[in-house]
Design a protein around this motif. Sequence first.
Motif, PDB file in Angstrom:
ATOM      1  N   ARG A  20       0.699  -1.423   0.209  1.00  0.00           N
ATOM      2  CA  ARG A  20      -0.086   0.069  -0.131  1.00  0.00           C
ATOM      3  C   ARG A  20       0.830   1.204   0.016  1.00  0.00           C
ATOM      4  NH1 ARG A  20      -5.233   0.683   1.524  1.00  0.00           N
ATOM      5  NH2 ARG A  20      -5.175  -1.449   2.513  1.00  0.00           N
ATOM      6  N   PRO A  21       0.621   2.148  -1.025  1.00  0.00           N
ATOM      7  CA  PRO A  21       1.338   3.334  -0.917  1.00  0.00           C
ATOM      8  C   PRO A  21       1.168   4.151   0.439  1.00  0.00           C
ATOM      9  CG  PRO A  21      -0.345   3.671  -2.605  1.00  0.00           C
ATOM     10  CD  PRO A  21      -0.465   2.297  -2.140  1.00  0.00           C
ATOM     11  N   ALA A  22       2.390   5.072   0.887  1.00  0.00           N
ATOM     12  CA  ALA A  22       1.999   5.944   1.734  1.00  0.00           C
ATOM     13  C   ALA A  22       0.879   6.682   1.752  1.00  0.00           C
ATOM     14  CB  ALA A  22       3.094   6.684   2.038  1.00  0.00           C
ATOM     15  N   HIS A  23       0.421   7.386   0.565  1.00  0.00           N
ATOM     16  CA  HIS A  23      -0.906   8.025   0.480  1.00  0.00           C
ATOM     17  C   HIS A  23      -2.017   7.125  -0.072  1.00  0.00           C
ATOM     18  CE1 HIS A  23      -0.032   7.910  -3.600  1.00  0.00           C
ATOM     19  NE2 HIS A  23       1.101   8.241  -3.641  1.00  0.00           N
ATOM     20  N   SER A  24      -3.099   7.534   0.367  1.00  0.00           N
ATOM     21  CA  SER A  24      -4.196   6.801  -0.278  1.00  0.00           C
ATOM     22  C   SER A  24      -4.535   7.101  -1.720  1.00  0.00           C
ATOM     23  CB  SER A  24      -5.501   7.038   0.564  1.00  0.00           C
ATOM     24  OG  SER A  24      -5.926   8.572   0.216  1.00  0.00           O
ATOM     25  N   MET A  25      -4.990   5.999  -2.379  1.00  0.00           N
ATOM     26  CA  MET A  25      -5.138   5.931  -3.709  1.00  0.00           C
ATOM     27  C   MET A  25      -6.546   6.626  -4.156  1.00  0.00           C
ATOM     28  SD  MET A  25      -3.289   2.686  -5.532  1.00  0.00           S
ATOM     29  CE  MET A  25      -4.849   2.024  -5.787  1.00  0.00           C
ATOM     30  N   ASP A  26      -6.513   7.889  -4.702  1.00  0.00           N
ATOM     31  CA  ASP A  26      -8.036   8.523  -4.986  1.00  0.00           C
ATOM     32  C   ASP A  26      -8.170   8.165  -6.585  1.00  0.00           C
ATOM     33  OD1 ASP A  26      -6.525  10.206  -6.411  1.00  0.00           O
ATOM     34  OD2 ASP A  26      -6.717  11.568  -4.685  1.00  0.00           O
ATOM     35  N   SER A  27      -9.285   8.601  -7.122  1.00  0.00           N
ATOM     36  CA  SER A  27      -9.689   8.219  -8.281  1.00  0.00           C
ATOM     37  C   SER A  27      -8.633   8.856  -9.110  1.00  0.00           C
ATOM     38  CB  SER A  27     -10.950   8.760  -8.589  1.00  0.00           C
ATOM     39  OG  SER A  27     -11.078  10.119  -8.284  1.00  0.00           O
ATOM     40  N   SER A  28      -7.924  10.193  -8.791  1.00  0.00           N
ATOM     41  CA  SER A  28      -6.978  10.887  -9.597  1.00  0.00           C
ATOM     42  C   SER A  28      -5.653  10.030  -9.947  1.00  0.00           C
ATOM     43  CB  SER A  28      -6.746  12.107  -9.445  1.00  0.00           C
ATOM     44  OG  SER A  28      -6.224  12.222  -8.115  1.00  0.00           O
ATOM     45  N   THR A  29      -5.239   9.195  -8.770  1.00  0.00           N
ATOM     46  CA  THR A  29      -3.860   8.185  -8.990  1.00  0.00           C
ATOM     47  C   THR A  29      -4.330   7.063  -9.401  1.00  0.00           C
ATOM     48  OG1 THR A  29      -4.276   7.806  -6.635  1.00  0.00           O
ATOM     49  CG2 THR A  29      -2.986   9.806  -7.006  1.00  0.00           C
ATOM     50  N   ARG A  30      -5.349   6.498  -9.575  1.00  0.00           N
ATOM     51  CA  ARG A  30      -5.691   5.163 -10.006  1.00  0.00           C
ATOM     52  C   ARG A  30      -5.412   4.793 -11.380  1.00  0.00           C
ATOM     53  NH1 ARG A  30     -10.946   3.811  -6.715  1.00  0.00           N
ATOM     54  NH2 ARG A  30     -10.266   3.580  -4.783  1.00  0.00           N
ATOM     55  N   GLY A  31      -5.667   5.862 -12.218  1.00  0.00           N
ATOM     56  CA  GLY A  31      -5.577   5.538 -13.689  1.00  0.00           C
ATOM     57  C   GLY A  31      -6.415   4.088 -13.981  1.00  0.00           C
ATOM     58  N   ASP A  32      -5.475   3.461 -14.807  1.00  0.00           N
ATOM     59  CA  ASP A  32      -6.121   2.021 -15.186  1.00  0.00           C
ATOM     60  C   ASP A  32      -5.695   0.904 -14.434  1.00  0.00           C
ATOM     61  OD1 ASP A  32      -7.294   3.542 -17.433  1.00  0.00           O
ATOM     62  OD2 ASP A  32      -5.370   3.342 -18.839  1.00  0.00           O
ATOM     63  N   THR A  33      -5.589   1.028 -13.259  1.00  0.00           N
ATOM     64  CA  THR A  33      -5.288   0.171 -12.373  1.00  0.00           C
ATOM     65  C   THR A  33      -6.375  -0.856 -12.166  1.00  0.00           C
ATOM     66  OG1 THR A  33      -5.386   1.349 -10.370  1.00  0.00           O
ATOM     67  CG2 THR A  33      -3.350   1.167 -11.521  1.00  0.00           C
ATOM     68  N   HIS A  34      -7.509  -0.887 -12.760  1.00  0.00           N
ATOM     69  CA  HIS A  34      -8.786  -1.750 -12.471  1.00  0.00           C
ATOM     70  C   HIS A  34      -8.434  -2.981 -13.188  1.00  0.00           C
ATOM     71  CE1 HIS A  34     -10.911   1.037  -9.782  1.00  0.00           C
ATOM     72  NE2 HIS A  34     -10.818   2.052 -10.726  1.00  0.00           N
ATOM     73  N   SER A  35      -7.802  -2.930 -14.290  1.00  0.00           N
ATOM     74  CA  SER A  35      -7.588  -4.086 -15.184  1.00  0.00           C
ATOM     75  C   SER A  35      -6.199  -4.311 -15.463  1.00  0.00           C
ATOM     76  CB  SER A  35      -8.457  -3.978 -16.349  1.00  0.00           C
ATOM     77  OG  SER A  35      -8.190  -3.111 -17.300  1.00  0.00           O
ATOM     78  N   LYS A  78     -13.588 -10.083 -15.798  1.00  0.00           N
ATOM     79  CA  LYS A  78     -13.753  -8.557 -15.581  1.00  0.00           C
ATOM     80  C   LYS A  78     -12.593  -7.668 -15.494  1.00  0.00           C
ATOM     81  CE  LYS A  78     -18.424  -9.059 -13.831  1.00  0.00           C
ATOM     82  NZ  LYS A  78     -19.335  -8.799 -12.628  1.00  0.00           N
ATOM     83  N   LEU A  79     -11.523  -8.503 -14.833  1.00  0.00           N
ATOM     84  CA  LEU A  79     -10.330  -8.026 -14.675  1.00  0.00           C
ATOM     85  C   LEU A  79      -9.141  -7.995 -15.727  1.00  0.00           C
ATOM     86  CD1 LEU A  79      -9.444  -9.479 -10.946  1.00  0.00           C
ATOM     87  CD2 LEU A  79     -10.396  -6.964 -11.444  1.00  0.00           C
ATOM     88  N   ARG A  80      -9.612  -8.786 -16.524  1.00  0.00           N
ATOM     89  CA  ARG A  80      -8.609  -9.007 -17.772  1.00  0.00           C
ATOM     90  C   ARG A  80      -7.992  -7.744 -18.448  1.00  0.00           C
ATOM     91  NH1 ARG A  80      -8.670 -14.162 -20.857  1.00  0.00           N
ATOM     92  NH2 ARG A  80     -10.150 -14.384 -19.139  1.00  0.00           N
ATOM     93  N   GLY A  81      -8.954  -6.767 -18.945  1.00  0.00           N
ATOM     94  CA  GLY A  81      -8.241  -5.851 -19.472  1.00  0.00           C
ATOM     95  C   GLY A  81      -7.576  -5.947 -20.736  1.00  0.00           C
ATOM     96  N   PHE A  82      -6.269  -5.626 -20.929  1.00  0.00           N
ATOM     97  CA  PHE A  82      -5.517  -6.180 -22.162  1.00  0.00           C
ATOM     98  C   PHE A  82      -4.412  -6.976 -21.774  1.00  0.00           C
ATOM     99  CE2 PHE A  82      -7.005  -1.706 -22.684  1.00  0.00           C
ATOM    100  CZ  PHE A  82      -7.461  -1.646 -23.954  1.00  0.00           C
ATOM    101  N   GLY A  83      -4.395  -7.498 -20.491  1.00  0.00           N
ATOM    102  CA  GLY A  83      -3.352  -8.387 -20.315  1.00  0.00           C
ATOM    103  C   GLY A  83      -3.750  -9.821 -20.319  1.00  0.00           C
ATOM    104  N   VAL A  84      -2.979 -10.605 -19.781  1.00  0.00           N
ATOM    105  CA  VAL A  84      -3.378 -12.029 -19.601  1.00  0.00           C
ATOM    106  C   VAL A  84      -3.825 -12.657 -18.261  1.00  0.00           C
ATOM    107  CG1 VAL A  84      -2.187 -14.379 -20.087  1.00  0.00           C
ATOM    108  CG2 VAL A  84      -1.592 -12.711 -21.512  1.00  0.00           C
ATOM    109  N   LEU A  85      -4.958 -13.200 -18.269  1.00  0.00           N
ATOM    110  CA  LEU A  85      -5.482 -13.508 -17.237  1.00  0.00           C
ATOM    111  C   LEU A  85      -5.574 -15.171 -17.160  1.00  0.00           C
ATOM    112  CD1 LEU A  85      -6.894 -13.276 -14.267  1.00  0.00           C
ATOM    113  CD2 LEU A  85      -8.988 -13.065 -15.418  1.00  0.00           C
ATOM    114  N   SER A  86      -4.963 -15.976 -16.248  1.00  0.00           N
ATOM    115  CA  SER A  86      -5.218 -17.315 -16.192  1.00  0.00           C
ATOM    116  C   SER A  86      -5.868 -17.739 -14.991  1.00  0.00           C
ATOM    117  CB  SER A  86      -3.755 -17.968 -16.436  1.00  0.00           C
ATOM    118  OG  SER A  86      -4.048 -19.214 -16.193  1.00  0.00           O
TER     119      SER A  86
END
Length: 151
Positions: A20-35, A78-86
């Motif tokens: 966990r980063p020292a600061h909380s991740m708000d919507s402006s720092t998340r970017g595309d980390t949902h997938s 739903k997490l797949r995004g552009f990466g590989v999910l196995s």
Amino acid sequence: VAHKEMAGLLLLDEMIRQYRPAHSMDSSTRGDTHSLQAHHVMKVRVEHCTAPRPSIHLRGSFQKYVDAFNALHRELSKLRGFGVLSVEANPDGPPRIGSFEVSFTLEDTQTRKLLGPFLVFSKLQLGCWPSHNKLAAQLQTGLQMLIHHAN
């Protein structure tokens, strides 16, 4: 995950505290980390019981284990995004009786860094069934933390 290997797994809660980063991740720092991004490979391993049921010693239904695996697999897509999910069932051979153990690793193919394995859920330790929605949310949280940590 074999019983002797489980001791070497980092529990998801511990992983989140560690990464966990020292600061909380708000919507402006998340970017595309949902997938997953194109350079990510996420491997989810599920050890689930395959013993015939009901029997003299085992109650319930084998189908409950299969249904729980399939529901988790659908949620994780739903997490797949552009990466590989196995998502693999029983990749390490015969599972333990009553098991439904979920762990994952995340590889960044650009940096060749492999993180994990992290234990997300253990039916053997908790003595109850998981919620596939909660498991997917926990895996997404873990994914977000690891991707944020890697950036």
